[in-house]
Write a protein that holds these residues in place. Structure first.
Motif, PDB file in Angstrom:
ATOM      1  N   GLY B 220       0.773  -1.234   0.000  1.00 23.09           N
ATOM      2  CA  GLY B 220       0.000   0.000   0.000  1.00 23.09           C
ATOM      3  C   GLY B 220       0.803   1.283   0.000  1.00 23.09           C
ATOM      4  N   VAL B 221       2.127   1.205  -0.033  1.00 21.74           N
ATOM      5  CA  VAL B 221       2.905   2.436  -0.129  1.00 21.74           C
ATOM      6  C   VAL B 221       2.827   2.931  -1.580  1.00 21.74           C
ATOM      7  N   ASP B 222       2.481   4.200  -1.710  1.00 22.00           N
ATOM      8  CA  ASP B 222       2.271   4.790  -3.032  1.00 22.00           C
ATOM      9  C   ASP B 222       3.565   5.493  -3.458  1.00 22.00           C
ATOM     10  N   PHE B 223       4.286   4.881  -4.415  1.00 22.33           N
ATOM     11  CA  PHE B 223       5.563   5.451  -4.854  1.00 22.33           C
ATOM     12  C   PHE B 223       5.341   6.457  -5.979  1.00 22.33           C
ATOM     13  N   HIS B 224       6.002   7.579  -5.872  1.00 17.82           N
ATOM     14  CA  HIS B 224       6.006   8.586  -6.947  1.00 17.82           C
ATOM     15  C   HIS B 224       7.462   8.779  -7.342  1.00 17.82           C
ATOM     16  N   LEU B 225       7.920   8.002  -8.332  1.00 20.92           N
ATOM     17  CA  LEU B 225       9.317   8.126  -8.765  1.00 20.92           C
ATOM     18  C   LEU B 225       9.426   9.186  -9.861  1.00 20.92           C
ATOM     19  N   ASN B 226      10.644   9.571 -10.173  1.00 19.87           N
ATOM     20  CA  ASN B 226      10.896  10.601 -11.193  1.00 19.87           C
ATOM     21  C   ASN B 226      10.033  11.837 -10.958  1.00 19.87           C
ATOM     22  N   THR B 227       9.869  12.181  -9.715  1.00 15.84           N
ATOM     23  CA  THR B 227       8.963  13.279  -9.367  1.00 15.84           C
ATOM     24  C   THR B 227       9.691  14.308  -8.502  1.00 15.84           C
ATOM     25  N   ASP B 228       9.763  15.527  -9.013  1.00 11.63           N
ATOM     26  CA  ASP B 228      10.335  16.626  -8.228  1.00 11.63           C
ATOM     27  C   ASP B 228       9.225  17.396  -7.527  1.00 11.63           C
ATOM     28  N   VAL B 229       9.384  17.547  -6.231  1.00 15.50           N
ATOM     29  CA  VAL B 229       8.453  18.419  -5.505  1.00 15.50           C
ATOM     30  C   VAL B 229       9.009  19.828  -5.613  1.00 15.50           C
ATOM     31  N   GLU B 230       8.208  20.722  -6.197  1.00 14.69           N
ATOM     32  CA  GLU B 230       8.717  22.077  -6.427  1.00 14.69           C
ATOM     33  C   GLU B 230       8.234  23.077  -5.398  1.00 14.69           C
ATOM     34  N   LYS B 231       7.090  22.782  -4.795  1.00 11.95           N
ATOM     35  CA  LYS B 231       6.652  23.653  -3.700  1.00 11.95           C
ATOM     36  C   LYS B 231       5.616  22.960  -2.844  1.00 11.95           C
ATOM     37  N   ILE B 232       5.465  23.501  -1.654  1.00 11.71           N
ATOM     38  CA  ILE B 232       4.454  22.986  -0.727  1.00 11.71           C
ATOM     39  C   ILE B 232       3.586  24.169  -0.313  1.00 11.71           C
ATOM     40  N   THR B 233       2.288  23.968  -0.414  1.00 17.83           N
ATOM     41  CA  THR B 233       1.374  25.014   0.062  1.00 17.83           C
ATOM     42  C   THR B 233       0.421  24.428   1.087  1.00 17.83           C
ATOM     43  N   GLN B 234      -0.013  25.292   1.987  1.00 14.30           N
ATOM     44  CA  GLN B 234      -0.965  24.848   2.993  1.00 14.30           C
ATOM     45  C   GLN B 234      -2.368  25.144   2.492  1.00 14.30           C
ATOM     46  N   VAL B 235      -3.223  24.128   2.500  1.00 11.26           N
ATOM     47  CA  VAL B 235      -4.606  24.295   2.062  1.00 11.26           C
ATOM     48  C   VAL B 235      -5.494  23.722   3.159  1.00 11.26           C
ATOM     49  N   GLY B 236      -6.098  24.613   3.926  1.00  9.69           N
ATOM     50  CA  GLY B 236      -6.875  24.140   5.076  1.00  9.69           C
ATOM     51  C   GLY B 236      -5.936  23.450   6.052  1.00  9.69           C
ATOM     52  N   GLU B 237      -6.287  22.230   6.451  1.00 13.76           N
ATOM     53  CA  GLU B 237      -5.439  21.523   7.391  1.00 13.76           C
ATOM     54  C   GLU B 237      -4.451  20.609   6.677  1.00 13.76           C
ATOM     55  N   GLN B 238      -4.476  20.667   5.357  1.00 16.91           N
ATOM     56  CA  GLN B 238      -3.566  19.799   4.599  1.00 16.91           C
ATOM     57  C   GLN B 238      -2.449  20.605   3.937  1.00 16.91           C
ATOM     58  N   PHE B 239      -1.515  19.837   3.388  1.00 19.49           N
ATOM     59  CA  PHE B 239      -0.433  20.434   2.616  1.00 19.49           C
ATOM     60  C   PHE B 239      -0.496  19.857   1.210  1.00 19.49           C
ATOM     61  N   VAL B 240      -0.282  20.712   0.253  1.00 18.54           N
ATOM     62  CA  VAL B 240      -0.293  20.237  -1.128  1.00 18.54           C
ATOM     63  C   VAL B 240       1.112  20.328  -1.695  1.00 18.54           C
ATOM     64  N   LEU B 241       1.631  19.178  -2.104  1.00 21.06           N
ATOM     65  CA  LEU B 241       2.928  19.118  -2.768  1.00 21.06           C
ATOM     66  C   LEU B 241       2.664  19.244  -4.256  1.00 21.06           C
ATOM     67  N   SER B 242       3.442  20.082  -4.906  1.00 24.20           N
ATOM     68  CA  SER B 242       3.202  20.173  -6.338  1.00 24.20           C
ATOM     69  C   SER B 242       4.494  20.332  -7.105  1.00 24.20           C
ATOM     70  N   GLY B 243       4.409  19.928  -8.369  1.00 26.93           N
ATOM     71  CA  GLY B 243       5.527  20.019  -9.279  1.00 26.93           C
ATOM     72  C   GLY B 243       4.971  19.849 -10.680  1.00 26.93           C
ATOM     73  N   GLU B 244       5.825  19.630 -11.631  1.00 30.42           N
ATOM     74  CA  GLU B 244       5.367  19.473 -13.009  1.00 30.42           C
ATOM     75  C   GLU B 244       4.432  18.259 -13.104  1.00 30.42           C
ATOM     76  N   LYS B 245       3.222  18.474 -13.535  1.00 29.41           N
ATOM     77  CA  LYS B 245       2.215  17.409 -13.672  1.00 29.41           C
ATOM     78  C   LYS B 245       2.060  16.586 -12.392  1.00 29.41           C
ATOM     79  N   PHE B 246       2.266  17.206 -11.272  1.00 32.56           N
ATOM     80  CA  PHE B 246       2.201  16.466 -10.006  1.00 32.56           C
ATOM     81  C   PHE B 246       1.515  17.330  -8.960  1.00 32.56           C
ATOM     82  N   ARG B 247       0.553  16.751  -8.288  1.00 34.51           N
ATOM     83  CA  ARG B 247      -0.143  17.465  -7.216  1.00 34.51           C
ATOM     84  C   ARG B 247      -0.581  16.423  -6.207  1.00 34.51           C
ATOM     85  N   LEU B 248      -0.146  16.601  -4.972  1.00 36.27           N
ATOM     86  CA  LEU B 248      -0.429  15.592  -3.958  1.00 36.27           C
ATOM     87  C   LEU B 248      -0.802  16.274  -2.646  1.00 36.27           C
ATOM     88  N   PRO B 249      -2.094  16.207  -2.275  1.00 33.42           N
ATOM     89  CA  PRO B 249      -2.457  16.710  -0.950  1.00 33.42           C
ATOM     90  C   PRO B 249      -2.142  15.650   0.105  1.00 33.42           C
TER      91      PRO B 249
END
Lengths: 442, 442
Positions: B220-249
């Motif tokens: 159940g570990v969700d791997f995101h390889l070849n993925t650069d995290v370019e910024k982190i933003t706070q959205v409500g009580e969560q954090f959103v990691l984002s990069g090129e074609k990548f968005r992960l709350p």
């Protein structure tokens, strides 16, 4: 009809099978005669199935230790499932072992064999003649000769029980009795262990044996020490064990009072092979009193522990001997383990040697609060290590812990390699592990 | 006020504490300055607490493997209980370590220290002057310099979480990321592991890393390889990691992208101690570019794995050096383990050496169906061993199994002792155990 072979091996167990394959690599003609399961005791009705069933004890115990310390929920042993899991491993063993021999060019006979008055081997309808013979027929459970002995079951029966009775009794406190008692208790049975004196596991450090008994008692194994079972009677569906001031009804009773060598129906008297109560008498080349007949494995009369790797080692020795080597057999340290939770392991010189000889020093450690044991909240971990003061080497050890085999194997390598303690401590072992603790033990 | 010492040690971790005790046995005057917890990373926020939390993974996994094979019922990790179990071990460490130093006659300072322009050590209100200094200030988690980096938590935070969020993300696929991901997943969290390229755990055998990733993915570990995290933003009580074609709350995000040496605030420029991005530069006597200043442990710039037993070994080396020994430091084989279920362990020469150099032979074994792994119904067990053909010795190994550390430690001893494979096989190890399998591996 007589068939000729370079070597005829009586017994297709670990020793016999291993030697047969080795002799084929020497291009010798080889026959193996086995009247029971090929593979012998260890994989069919010994070490391997026992430790598969012990997985029930290991898993339930580690859960129980960690309950409230990070683990919620509970588990129990499902005996029929566990037995199925065991049979998945054991059922194919005999055929696979025999087929392995056949495909390696070994002739196999599924017969009981005995030496006839011509000094040849009768194996069913065949007469087998070997330039040399090797006896590797192993041992079988001893059955106490008391009234009602026909009600005794054996370890072989235990390891193949379709259902585990509610109440079981083991008569005899050797390592087999201890191991099966642990397995049965973890599987939910009420368990009794009866031993005739107060020194069960007599070859092990008695202080640590006492700790093991305390622990098993706490887990619910009911020990009856200094107790002779004088007869067994059947009462309804139960059996009643009785003796002086002792009466114990139980659902099933297992005789775990040692093992006896399989020598009595081999016709050894026809070929002048001498035996005693411990088995076939051999010299330091594993040669019997008949110069063309050798013996190896559990059937040999020896004070060495009768263990699978010892049998394998002896098979390796004979393979070299038949290939021309002439040195007598010499053993490295022989570790022995009573598996359980905790396991009790021992190797090399016993702790008592340090009391008797100032050359040796005994270091005793209660490891229970050490990191490796705290981590899984293990209730009991102790170790005793015997050091040769001048040589600065480990020469013996006894360990009681869930991971005793891990520590004992590391210490066995230290003993065999005669590693200086200082040299051991220059090694970098993976941390944190049971092995990286060894530096604190010595 | 200036206090004089024979040796002043910056850092009271494993290396610093060990060296301090050794120097006291040489009757030297010693000071240890520590600005954080005495004991350092390993017992407070590293190996030890990590592997205590990993007990949750181990227990739930062994139950899950055996469900239907003899074990009924189920268990789960109770994070607050597990954290309490961990704190029982870790909370007393710092005081106990400091008290141990004090009672051994070591002066301890709970201060941040730096070399001043006189070349002496400022430690709060004290000036400490040593004939020699040893830098052992270790490392700290690196934090990726991206917008929103203030939202990153570290491994230190993870190992001390009162409650585990429902959804956690690790950025960086080194051994810390893998280990914490395994722990969090077993404790019931949804887990993401983000890595910038497709070679996580790059120093390990990539085939076995791939197997480990497959296994963790299945759990159940969700791997995101070849993925650069370019910024982190706070959205409500969560954090959103984002990069090129990548968005992960996610609920909580941990930076596990390596560790950096603690060198930047030590005033090293005042004493001419040279550093690079990996730490303090030392020669083969652990001497820095200032002849009176040494460095050891994680803070040293080296290609060696930065591990507790390596730090301990270096402390042992410096103790000998300060006692008059003059040999350069020489390392035995250094095993490294990514703990988990399975664990991935490696020691000695990598598998790839056998491809490049005909002197070496690679033996690969899928052990999954072997007895030791069948017994507990373990889903995955593989090993690769590198053999020196002429020397007939083991020179390297990678193992993937629940018991990788056990095998790797045995193989490490074989490498260190340059044991001939034939000599190893003459040993009798306890059977059946993971160690007794080694003969089938080599």
């Amino acid at each position: 009809m007589t068939k000729q072979y370079d070597v005829v091996i009586l017994g297709g167990g670990v020793a016999g099978g291993s030697l047969a394959h080795s002799l084929r690599r020497q291009h010798k003609t080889v026959a193996v005669v086995e009247d029971n399961l090929f593979g012998g005791t260890c994989p069919n009705r010994g070490c391997d199935p026992k430790k598969i069933l012990m997985s029930g004890l290991e898993v339930t115990q580690v859960v129980s230790d960690m309950q409230g310390n990070g683990i919620t929920g509970s588990v129990s042993v499902n005996w029929p499932d566990l037995m199925r899991h065991k049979r998945q491993y054991t059922n194919p063993i005999s055929d696979a072992t025999r087929n392995g021999l056949i495909s390696d060019g070994v002739d196999t006979y599924h017969e009981h064999a005995h030496f006839n008055s011509d000094g040849l081997l009768d194996a069913g309808n065949q007469i087998l003649a070997g330039k040399q013979y090797v006896i590797a027929t192993g041992q079988r459970p001893a059955i106490l000769a008391i009234p009602g002995s026909q009600f005794f079951k054996t370890s072989t029966d235990f390891l193949n029980l379709d259902n585990l009775p509610k109440d079981v009794t083991f008569v005899g406190g050797g390592y087999i009795g201890f191991e099966l008692a642990g397995i049965a208790r973890a599987a939910g049975a009420t368990v009794h262990l009866v031993h005739h004196n107060n020194r069960p596991l007599k070859q092990f450090d008695q202080q640590l044996v006492y700790e093991e008994i305390k622990r098993l008692s706490k887990l619910g194994v009911d020990f009856h020490l200094n107790t002779d079972v004088e007869k067994i009677t059947q009462v309804g569906e139960q059996f009643v064990l009785s003796g002086e001031k002792f009466r114990l009804p139980t659902d099933m009773v297992f005789c775990t009072a040692g093992r006896i060598p399989n020598v009595d129906t081999l016709g050894l008297e026809n070929v002048g092979v001498k035996v005693d109560q411990h088995g076939v008498i051999v010299d330091d080349h594993l040669k019997t009193s008949n110069p063309n007949i050798f013996a190896m494995g559990d059937v040999v009369s020896t004070k060495r522990p009768k263990l699978t790797p010892v049998a394998g080692f002896e098979a390796g020795y004979l393979a070299s001997y038949f290939n021309g080597a002439t040195d007598p057999i010499q053993f490295k340290a022989i570790p022995t383990i009573v598996f359980g939770q905790p396991s009790l392991g021992q190797v090399g010189l016993p702790s008592s040697v340090a009391t008797d000889d100032s050359r040796y020093m005994l270091i005793t450690n209660d490891m229970t609060k050490w990191y490796s044991y705290h981590r899984l909240n293990e209730p009991l971990a102790k170790a005793k290590v015997v050091i040769d003061r001048d040589a600065e080497t480990v020469v013996g050890a006894t360990v009681l812990s869930n991971h005793a085999d891990y520590l004992i194997n590391i210490l066995t390598m230290m003993i065999d390699q005669q590693m200086k303690i200082g040299d051991f401590n220059q090694q970098i072992l993976a941390y944190p592990t049971v092995a990286s603790d060894v530096q604190y033990l010595i």
